[in-house]
Design a protein around this motif. Structure first.
Motif, PDB file in Angstrom:
ATOM      1  N   GLN B  15     -34.867 -38.974 -45.370  1.00 55.90           N
ATOM      2  CA  GLN B  15     -35.641 -38.423 -46.488  1.00 55.90           C
ATOM      3  C   GLN B  15     -35.389 -39.212 -47.778  1.00 55.90           C
ATOM      4  O   GLN B  15     -36.325 -39.501 -48.524  1.00 55.90           O
ATOM      5  CB  GLN B  15     -35.297 -36.950 -46.682  1.00 55.90           C
ATOM      6  N   TYR B  17     -34.396 -42.284 -48.034  1.00 53.35           N
ATOM      7  CA  TYR B  17     -35.018 -43.593 -47.845  1.00 53.35           C
ATOM      8  C   TYR B  17     -36.518 -43.515 -48.150  1.00 53.35           C
ATOM      9  O   TYR B  17     -37.077 -44.375 -48.849  1.00 53.35           O
ATOM     10  CB  TYR B  17     -34.790 -44.061 -46.409  1.00 53.35           C
ATOM     11  N   GLN B  19     -37.981 -41.572 -50.109  1.00 55.84           N
ATOM     12  CA  GLN B  19     -38.170 -41.404 -51.556  1.00 55.84           C
ATOM     13  C   GLN B  19     -37.974 -42.722 -52.310  1.00 55.84           C
ATOM     14  O   GLN B  19     -38.158 -42.757 -53.531  1.00 55.84           O
ATOM     15  CB  GLN B  19     -37.166 -40.378 -52.111  1.00 55.84           C
ATOM     16  N   GLY B  20     -37.481 -43.763 -51.630  1.00 55.41           N
ATOM     17  CA  GLY B  20     -37.206 -45.027 -52.314  1.00 55.41           C
ATOM     18  C   GLY B  20     -35.807 -45.096 -52.917  1.00 55.41           C
ATOM     19  O   GLY B  20     -35.523 -45.967 -53.740  1.00 55.41           O
ATOM     20  N   MET B  22     -32.932 -45.378 -51.078  1.00 57.72           N
ATOM     21  CA  MET B  22     -31.985 -46.096 -50.204  1.00 57.72           C
ATOM     22  C   MET B  22     -32.655 -47.334 -49.615  1.00 57.72           C
ATOM     23  O   MET B  22     -32.620 -47.567 -48.420  1.00 57.72           O
ATOM     24  CB  MET B  22     -31.473 -45.170 -49.093  1.00 57.72           C
ATOM     25  N   MET B  23     -33.231 -48.155 -50.477  1.00 59.38           N
ATOM     26  CA  MET B  23     -33.958 -49.338 -50.016  1.00 59.38           C
ATOM     27  C   MET B  23     -32.976 -50.412 -49.544  1.00 59.38           C
ATOM     28  O   MET B  23     -31.883 -50.546 -50.091  1.00 59.38           O
ATOM     29  CB  MET B  23     -34.801 -49.898 -51.165  1.00 59.38           C
ATOM     30  N   GLY B  24     -33.410 -51.183 -48.556  1.00 57.60           N
ATOM     31  CA  GLY B  24     -32.645 -52.368 -48.157  1.00 57.60           C
ATOM     32  C   GLY B  24     -31.206 -52.100 -47.793  1.00 57.60           C
ATOM     33  O   GLY B  24     -30.347 -52.901 -48.135  1.00 57.60           O
ATOM     34  N   THR B  25     -30.934 -50.986 -47.129  1.00 64.29           N
ATOM     35  CA  THR B  25     -29.600 -50.541 -46.650  1.00 64.29           C
ATOM     36  C   THR B  25     -28.718 -49.962 -47.772  1.00 64.29           C
ATOM     37  O   THR B  25     -27.561 -49.608 -47.514  1.00 64.29           O
ATOM     38  CB  THR B  25     -28.788 -51.644 -45.904  1.00 64.29           C
ATOM     39  N   ALA B  26     -29.237 -49.853 -48.991  1.00 62.13           N
ATOM     40  CA  ALA B  26     -28.411 -49.377 -50.111  1.00 62.13           C
ATOM     41  C   ALA B  26     -27.972 -47.929 -49.940  1.00 62.13           C
ATOM     42  O   ALA B  26     -28.663 -47.122 -49.329  1.00 62.13           O
ATOM     43  CB  ALA B  26     -29.183 -49.512 -51.421  1.00 62.13           C
ATOM     44  N   SER B  46     -29.958 -49.909 -42.115  1.00 60.61           N
ATOM     45  CA  SER B  46     -31.167 -49.390 -42.745  1.00 60.61           C
ATOM     46  C   SER B  46     -31.131 -47.867 -42.690  1.00 60.61           C
ATOM     47  O   SER B  46     -30.983 -47.286 -41.609  1.00 60.61           O
ATOM     48  CB  SER B  46     -32.406 -49.927 -42.023  1.00 60.61           C
ATOM     49  N   LYS B  49     -33.484 -45.233 -40.372  1.00 57.98           N
ATOM     50  CA  LYS B  49     -33.435 -45.064 -38.914  1.00 57.98           C
ATOM     51  C   LYS B  49     -32.008 -45.128 -38.396  1.00 57.98           C
ATOM     52  O   LYS B  49     -31.715 -45.861 -37.437  1.00 57.98           O
ATOM     53  CB  LYS B  49     -34.317 -46.111 -38.234  1.00 57.98           C
TER      54      LYS B  49
ATOM     55  N   MET C 121     -27.921 -53.694 -56.460  1.00 64.85           N
ATOM     56  CA  MET C 121     -28.847 -53.913 -55.351  1.00 64.85           C
ATOM     57  C   MET C 121     -28.929 -55.374 -54.940  1.00 64.85           C
ATOM     58  O   MET C 121     -29.379 -55.676 -53.827  1.00 64.85           O
ATOM     59  CB  MET C 121     -30.255 -53.418 -55.709  1.00 64.85           C
ATOM     60  N   GLU C 181     -35.691 -57.178 -38.829  1.00 68.66           N
ATOM     61  CA  GLU C 181     -35.066 -56.074 -39.566  1.00 68.66           C
ATOM     62  C   GLU C 181     -34.519 -56.563 -40.909  1.00 68.66           C
ATOM     63  O   GLU C 181     -34.708 -55.910 -41.942  1.00 68.66           O
ATOM     64  CB  GLU C 181     -33.942 -55.465 -38.723  1.00 68.66           C
ATOM     65  N   ASN C 185     -35.484 -55.559 -44.851  1.00 70.33           N
ATOM     66  CA  ASN C 185     -34.496 -55.188 -45.872  1.00 70.33           C
ATOM     67  C   ASN C 185     -34.639 -56.071 -47.110  1.00 70.33           C
ATOM     68  O   ASN C 185     -34.596 -55.576 -48.241  1.00 70.33           O
ATOM     69  CB  ASN C 185     -33.076 -55.293 -45.314  1.00 70.33           C
ATOM     70  N   GLU C 188     -37.674 -55.012 -49.082  1.00 70.00           N
ATOM     71  CA  GLU C 188     -37.429 -53.770 -49.846  1.00 70.00           C
ATOM     72  C   GLU C 188     -36.634 -54.061 -51.119  1.00 70.00           C
ATOM     73  O   GLU C 188     -36.916 -53.485 -52.179  1.00 70.00           O
ATOM     74  CB  GLU C 188     -36.683 -52.752 -48.981  1.00 70.00           C
ATOM     75  N   ILE C 189     -35.642 -54.921 -51.015  1.00 67.42           N
ATOM     76  CA  ILE C 189     -34.839 -55.252 -52.210  1.00 67.42           C
ATOM     77  C   ILE C 189     -35.721 -55.990 -53.231  1.00 67.42           C
ATOM     78  O   ILE C 189     -35.687 -55.695 -54.431  1.00 67.42           O
ATOM     79  CB  ILE C 189     -33.639 -56.140 -51.839  1.00 67.42           C
ATOM     80  N   ARG C 195     -40.029 -53.485 -59.231  1.00 68.12           N
ATOM     81  CA  ARG C 195     -40.251 -52.174 -59.845  1.00 68.12           C
ATOM     82  C   ARG C 195     -39.286 -51.952 -61.005  1.00 68.12           C
ATOM     83  O   ARG C 195     -39.649 -51.413 -62.055  1.00 68.12           O
ATOM     84  CB  ARG C 195     -40.084 -51.053 -58.810  1.00 68.12           C
TER      85      ARG C 195
END
Lengths: 204, 204, 204, 204
Positions: B15, B17, B19-20, B22-26, B46, B49, C121, C181, C185, C188-189, C195
């Motif tokens: 959830q 992720y 929302q933006g 937890m992008m890029g494994t953060a 990631s 998933k 990030m 994958e 990632n 996304e970063i 943004r």
């Protein structure tokens, strides 16, 4: 007493939650039954995953008359829903949510009315005029919620609002309608107008 | 040792992720077990998933005690989770995410506290006051994460924060709560407040 | 030749489309096979609902070697993917998308590099430094796409970039990685950074 | 008369609704049949959950020729769809939606054309030029919709537009195309351009 609006309220709450309008358990939804009692969301529940036991049924005086889960209590803002159903006997659904945009625009209001933009979308709130000049009533927020409810009742008994919606400062919008479907449509229009007004200020 | 919080953490991560946040494994999420060990997301996964093998179980001293996949290592920020569980023994979940808005607002902070807006949504962080004057503690970011953790411990041992949340500059928010559900609610409120504060600056 | 990356590309495209990064058929994704040929999205397909026949397989010289649907032609930007795979032999996936924020920030670039913000990030792009000073290379857009590809090749053969990403002005970002994958990632970063940079300019 | 475009229109409406482009029943979609009649959404339906009975079939003169639900009436804006199909005989789909960004940008237009930004995404509207100088025609809004339709017809009969899209001030965009899929792609590009233009003004 066969009609049960809770499945519709559960679906509506999930959609509003996904829009970001009911974050962190904020907001409350209700729908009225033929006996004038209404089901309202219980306090402190995440709106993305309500179940039928996450509601409380109260009568128009605010007395609890059905409580599927004894650990629950009605929303802290039940008195506002009572007031709406008392002021507007045809209303069968009342939705209250807290978007970022509603809160922000509420701080920009001069006086006690939000001036709505004269855009086509106003037709969705029942305004079919060329260049309409329409406002949404705004109210002060109080920690004592029944005081908010009283101020709504006092004002609406003097003069009904232009649109089926009101804005509490720092505290989100409330809409009401004859049906749950119409209430959802009104809420979408109200939130659209808030987004429009905030974006317009960012562009200026 | 039958309770396993990983399914709840997997759902929560997906959830956040979406929302933006937890992008890029953060970011990283953890939940504590009755023996005071905690499951925490493994490094570099990631968050949209996760599976149960994407977690590591460590004790309060940071020692790995269960490792479903030997290729994994605990999150680089495990020491912050340790510190939170040590400072707040009732906390059972600790969530850390990186939204754009959290990072932006962190750069606007004067001193070492973010002043929160006095809006109704603060009730969701446990603040039930008229016109509350509340801050969220902020901390400097360091490449050496244990140094961040030490500064959190030092400060919270002197004075507990107003709200169950802290902000690391350029590095996102961390919340903690008695349950995973409550931690998700707190996180939603914190991110709502950041969005509000950023949008307020765009409107001014 | 049993490995087929198309299912992963279809899933990735749908996710990027849902983020608003591949509107109106924009963008193209590719992944390399062990024989150094690569599957790339065919021209003019809606990225939210690709099927395996919506791809073309070409070799590193750009020659079509597999065409499941004879009506298709390779993406107009295939030459950029060729160039990336030639410059970075370890790269196995190359993703190109067009977000609003990438396009906007590209117009703010002075010189031919976008300065990236020194936020946590950046670790997601492989930058593990205190206060990193890192740039993303930017390139002029040309109607003649092979000319863009040539300028990329010329510049990267002189100096490899700090990060596995480049930005074409008015034309979106391209990332590459060892795996599909990892490419997702990185993308996304990159989009998170755009943004952030746009929102930072709106707050100032 | 075996072809029925309603399932495609239902899917498209749901997607546009989820994007926030068809809030509170706003907007209307149509698709033409081989006999030059067209199915159009009935008035006042929530666009997130249309069914096949939520459409009306009218001929090019606006006469209702099929009405699955007698309670329905054609969209109030049917005359605009008629005009589009009359002006552009190859058009088989016509989509009209109301985004916040379209409404906002419509108020920034000088004269009766919106200048589009010279970005790569314009290729999605059929513009393959270096540094294209292209406009989208804008029209005044009138409560009397046939008057809008007449002004569109007058202008397009004198000069066809650069792109298959028009903008009504305070009232959203209309696109048309040979197929429903192409119309969706054009709409995505148009909305992308509006978002770009609004964000560009926020950055300046």
């Amino acid at each position: 007493m066969n009609y049960d609006p809770r499945p519709e309220l559960i679906t509506a709450a999930r959609q509003f939650y996904q829009q970001g309008w009911m974050m962190g358990t904020a907001g409350n939804l209700s729908a009225k039954l033929p006996d004038n009692s209404f089901w309202i969301t219980a306090s402190g529940k995440s709106k993305g995953k309500l179940t039928e036991s996450d509601f409380v049924r109260v009568n128009l005086d605010g007395k609890v008359i059905e409580l599927p889960d004894n650990n629950n209590r009605p929303s802290a803002e039940t008195s506002i829903h009572q007031t709406i159903y008392q002021c507007f006997p045809n209303a069968h659904a009342c939705y209250h949510v807290h978007s970022v945009e509603a809160n922000l625009i509420s701080r920009c209001v001069k006086g006690d009315n939000l001036v709505l933009p004269a855009i086509e979308m106003l037709k969705g709130l029942g305004i079919w005029e060329e260049n309409p000049n329409v406002v949404m009533p705004t109210f002060k927020n109080h920690l004592d919620v029944p005081r908010i409810a009283q101020e709504i009742r006092d004002r609406f008994s003097r003069k009904p609002p232009d649109v089926p919606a009101l804005l509490i400062i720092d505290h989100g919008v409330t809409v009401w309608a004859d049906t749950t479907e119409q209430a959802a449509n009104y809420l979408e229009i109200a939130e659209y107008l808030f987004r429009y007004l905030i974006a317009a200020r960012q562009v200026e």
